[in-house]
Design a protein around this motif. Structure first.
Motif, PDB file in Angstrom:
ATOM      1  N   THR A 107      -6.101   0.569  -4.330  1.00 43.31           N
ATOM      2  CA  THR A 107      -4.650   0.705  -4.294  1.00 43.31           C
ATOM      3  C   THR A 107      -4.028  -0.583  -3.776  1.00 43.31           C
ATOM      4  OG1 THR A 107      -4.791   3.090  -3.864  1.00 43.31           O
ATOM      5  CG2 THR A 107      -2.716   1.994  -3.294  1.00 43.31           C
ATOM      6  N   LEU A 108      -3.001  -1.071  -4.468  1.00 48.56           N
ATOM      7  CA  LEU A 108      -2.257  -2.244  -4.023  1.00 48.56           C
ATOM      8  C   LEU A 108      -0.766  -1.929  -3.995  1.00 48.56           C
ATOM      9  CD1 LEU A 108      -3.988  -5.242  -5.864  1.00 48.56           C
ATOM     10  CD2 LEU A 108      -3.929  -4.827  -3.396  1.00 48.56           C
ATOM     11  N   PHE A 109      -0.120  -2.305  -2.906  1.00 44.77           N
ATOM     12  CA  PHE A 109       1.325  -2.236  -2.764  1.00 44.77           C
ATOM     13  C   PHE A 109       1.909  -3.633  -2.977  1.00 44.77           C
ATOM     14  CE2 PHE A 109      -0.441   1.107  -0.103  1.00 44.77           C
ATOM     15  CZ  PHE A 109       0.338   2.208  -0.427  1.00 44.77           C
ATOM     16  N   ALA A 110       3.116  -3.697  -3.496  1.00 45.72           N
ATOM     17  CA  ALA A 110       3.830  -4.962  -3.643  1.00 45.72           C
ATOM     18  C   ALA A 110       5.159  -4.864  -2.911  1.00 45.72           C
ATOM     19  CB  ALA A 110       4.064  -5.290  -5.115  1.00 45.72           C
ATOM     20  N   LEU A 111       5.501  -5.919  -2.170  1.00 47.24           N
ATOM     21  CA  LEU A 111       6.744  -5.969  -1.408  1.00 47.24           C
ATOM     22  C   LEU A 111       7.513  -7.231  -1.773  1.00 47.24           C
ATOM     23  CD1 LEU A 111       5.403  -5.087   2.174  1.00 47.24           C
ATOM     24  CD2 LEU A 111       6.296  -3.521   0.442  1.00 47.24           C
ATOM     25  N   GLY A 112       8.833  -7.077  -1.936  1.00 44.23           N
ATOM     26  CA  GLY A 112       9.707  -8.222  -2.157  1.00 44.23           C
ATOM     27  C   GLY A 112      10.767  -8.265  -1.074  1.00 44.23           C
ATOM     28  N   THR A 113      10.705  -9.281  -0.194  1.00 39.10           N
ATOM     29  CA  THR A 113      11.691  -9.367   0.887  1.00 39.10           C
ATOM     30  C   THR A 113      12.990 -10.004   0.416  1.00 39.10           C
ATOM     31  OG1 THR A 113      11.009 -11.569   1.682  1.00 39.10           O
ATOM     32  CG2 THR A 113       9.813  -9.634   2.546  1.00 39.10           C
ATOM     33  N   GLY A 114      12.941 -10.805  -0.662  1.00 36.05           N
ATOM     34  CA  GLY A 114      14.134 -11.481  -1.163  1.00 36.05           C
ATOM     35  C   GLY A 114      14.628 -12.598  -0.266  1.00 36.05           C
ATOM     36  N   ALA A 149      11.968  -3.991   2.428  1.00 34.93           N
ATOM     37  CA  ALA A 149      11.483  -4.757   1.283  1.00 34.93           C
ATOM     38  C   ALA A 149      11.429  -3.841   0.072  1.00 34.93           C
ATOM     39  CB  ALA A 149      10.096  -5.342   1.564  1.00 34.93           C
ATOM     40  N   VAL A 150      11.878  -4.354  -1.062  1.00 28.16           N
ATOM     41  CA  VAL A 150      11.733  -3.616  -2.318  1.00 28.16           C
ATOM     42  C   VAL A 150      10.239  -3.450  -2.585  1.00 28.16           C
ATOM     43  CG1 VAL A 150      12.184  -3.642  -4.794  1.00 28.16           C
ATOM     44  CG2 VAL A 150      13.910  -4.493  -3.190  1.00 28.16           C
ATOM     45  N   ALA A 151       9.812  -2.261  -2.984  1.00 23.26           N
ATOM     46  CA  ALA A 151       8.388  -1.966  -3.011  1.00 23.26           C
ATOM     47  C   ALA A 151       7.943  -1.313  -4.316  1.00 23.26           C
ATOM     48  CB  ALA A 151       8.017  -1.060  -1.840  1.00 23.26           C
ATOM     49  N   GLY A 152       6.690  -1.572  -4.648  1.00 15.48           N
ATOM     50  CA  GLY A 152       6.023  -0.927  -5.767  1.00 15.48           C
ATOM     51  C   GLY A 152       4.578  -0.673  -5.392  1.00 15.48           C
ATOM     52  N   VAL A 153       3.874   0.100  -6.198  1.00 15.71           N
ATOM     53  CA  VAL A 153       2.476   0.413  -5.924  1.00 15.71           C
ATOM     54  C   VAL A 153       1.751   0.648  -7.232  1.00 15.71           C
ATOM     55  CG1 VAL A 153       2.826   2.925  -5.741  1.00 15.71           C
ATOM     56  CG2 VAL A 153       0.924   1.841  -4.492  1.00 15.71           C
ATOM     57  N   ASP A 154       0.459   0.357  -7.231  1.00 16.97           N
ATOM     58  CA  ASP A 154      -0.394   0.714  -8.371  1.00 16.97           C
ATOM     59  C   ASP A 154      -1.733   1.178  -7.823  1.00 16.97           C
ATOM     60  OD1 ASP A 154      -1.650   1.081 -10.781  1.00 16.97           O
ATOM     61  OD2 ASP A 154      -1.200  -0.899 -11.571  1.00 16.97           O
TER      62      ASP A 154
END
Length: 335
Positions: free
Chosen positions: A281-288, A44-49
């Motif tokens: 902390t929060l991660f974000a995932l995009g499975t598409g 999954a495409v990922a980001g974090v903040d």
């Protein structure tokens, strides 16, 4: 007084409603601690903040939009403070056993960012999630809705500690999802906040610091603004962590932005949030998996809402606990 379990936020779905996402817990029976994994076997495409000032994290630099690797295979959330980061090694081992990872030369390297919370107030601090715990959480993962409350990373979570642990209440794990226009967004949160948990629709305090009678909620925000000083605080002894996932098609930059705006859900449901003593902390995932491109205004709104709902669910589903003579009541205990 309205029932403290009542909320305008009805339970709604789970992070596993997002296609391509699985979740699993490991709960340690020896002490209130554990870990929770969010799996994306196909990547999954990922980001974090990271918004709190006292984080415990692993592989977050990797997720910067300017850095090379753009897909992860799991996110590990764990108790145990910094020791709990070892749980991610167990997730890597499990993924390697499944043949899952980033192809690098002759081998595959599973990419597993992680974040931890502090749950060492109760029981033997030498007991904390390790690599074996992370491996067990992965083995237990599935596409079913994960259990909520005092499980996994939320087993030893406590909320409302500003006026002392003896006045605090039980936190836990919560999850929620929304579907709009063919796009699904889900969140899973392990809530161990220093502040109170608030119903964002009504502003009512649901769980947090209690008065001396043990049953009446103080409302920490009003107490602080009225000049009531907080108790001497243990640095980094808190933290709410979680994952937001969507089946929309995201770029890495969009995933990073989604993690940022998802923190609005913490700001609505925790007061105060993002403190010097939390490592939020929060991660974000995009499975598409939906095949639909991101419409960021909608996704941002959905992500914040899912995080707020999951945070509320974390305290609604939590169970009170007594360890070494210290009793931490849950929201349901005060109903």
């Amino acid at each position: 007084m309205p029932s403290p379990t009542a909320s305008s936020l009805a339970p709604a779905g789970a992070i596993t409603d997002v296609a391509g996402i699985e979740a699993g817990h490991f709960t340690d029976t020896r002490r209130p601690t554990g870990c929770t994994v969010i799996l994306a076997r196909d990547g999954a495409v990922a980001g974090v903040d990271v918004r709190g000032a006292a984080p415990g994290t692993r592989e977050t630099d990797l997720l910067s939009p300017t850095n090379l690797v753009d897909r992860v295979h799991a996110v590990m959330l764990a108790g145990g403070s910094a020791w709990g980061l070892d749980a991610a090694s167990g997730a890597m081992r499990w993924l390697e056993e499944q043949g899952i990872g980033l192809q690098v030369g002759p081998g595959r390297i599973p990419i597993v960012p992680a974040a931890v919370l502090f749950d060492l107030y109760l029981g033997d601090t030498a007991i904390r999630p390790d690599a074996a715990a992370g491996h067990a959480a992965c083995a237990a993962a599935s596409g079913d809705a994960p259990e909520e409350g005092s499980v996994g990373a939320g087993t030893g979570a406590i909320v409302g500690k500003i006026y002392g642990v003896e006045r605090a209440m039980k936190g836990g794990v919560g999850t929620a999802s929304l579907r709009v226009g063919g796009i699904t967004v889900g969140a899973l949160v392990a809530c161990n906040a220093l502040g109170d948990v608030i119903d964002p629709d009504t502003g009512r305090v649901l769980a947090g610091a209690r008065l001396d009678d043990g049953r009446t909620l103080m409302d920490t925000r009003r107490a602080l603004l009225a000049g009531q000083p907080p108790k001497r605080l243990v640095a980094a002894a808190n933290t709410s962590i979680g994952v937001v996932a969507t089946d929309a098609v995201l770029t890495k930059a969009q995933a990073a932005r989604l993690a940022t705006v998802a923190h609005d859900g913490f700001a609505r449901s925790i007061n105060p949030a993002h403190t010097m003593f939390d490592g939020d902390t929060l991660f974000a995932l995009g499975t598409g998996a939906s095949g639909q491109p991101a419409e960021m205004m909608l996704l941002a709104t959905m992500a914040a809402e899912a995080v707020a709902r999951a945070t509320v669910r974390a305290v609604q589903a939590a169970r009170g606990i007594t360890v070494d003579g210290v009793h931490i009541p849950s929201l349901s205990d005060l109903a």
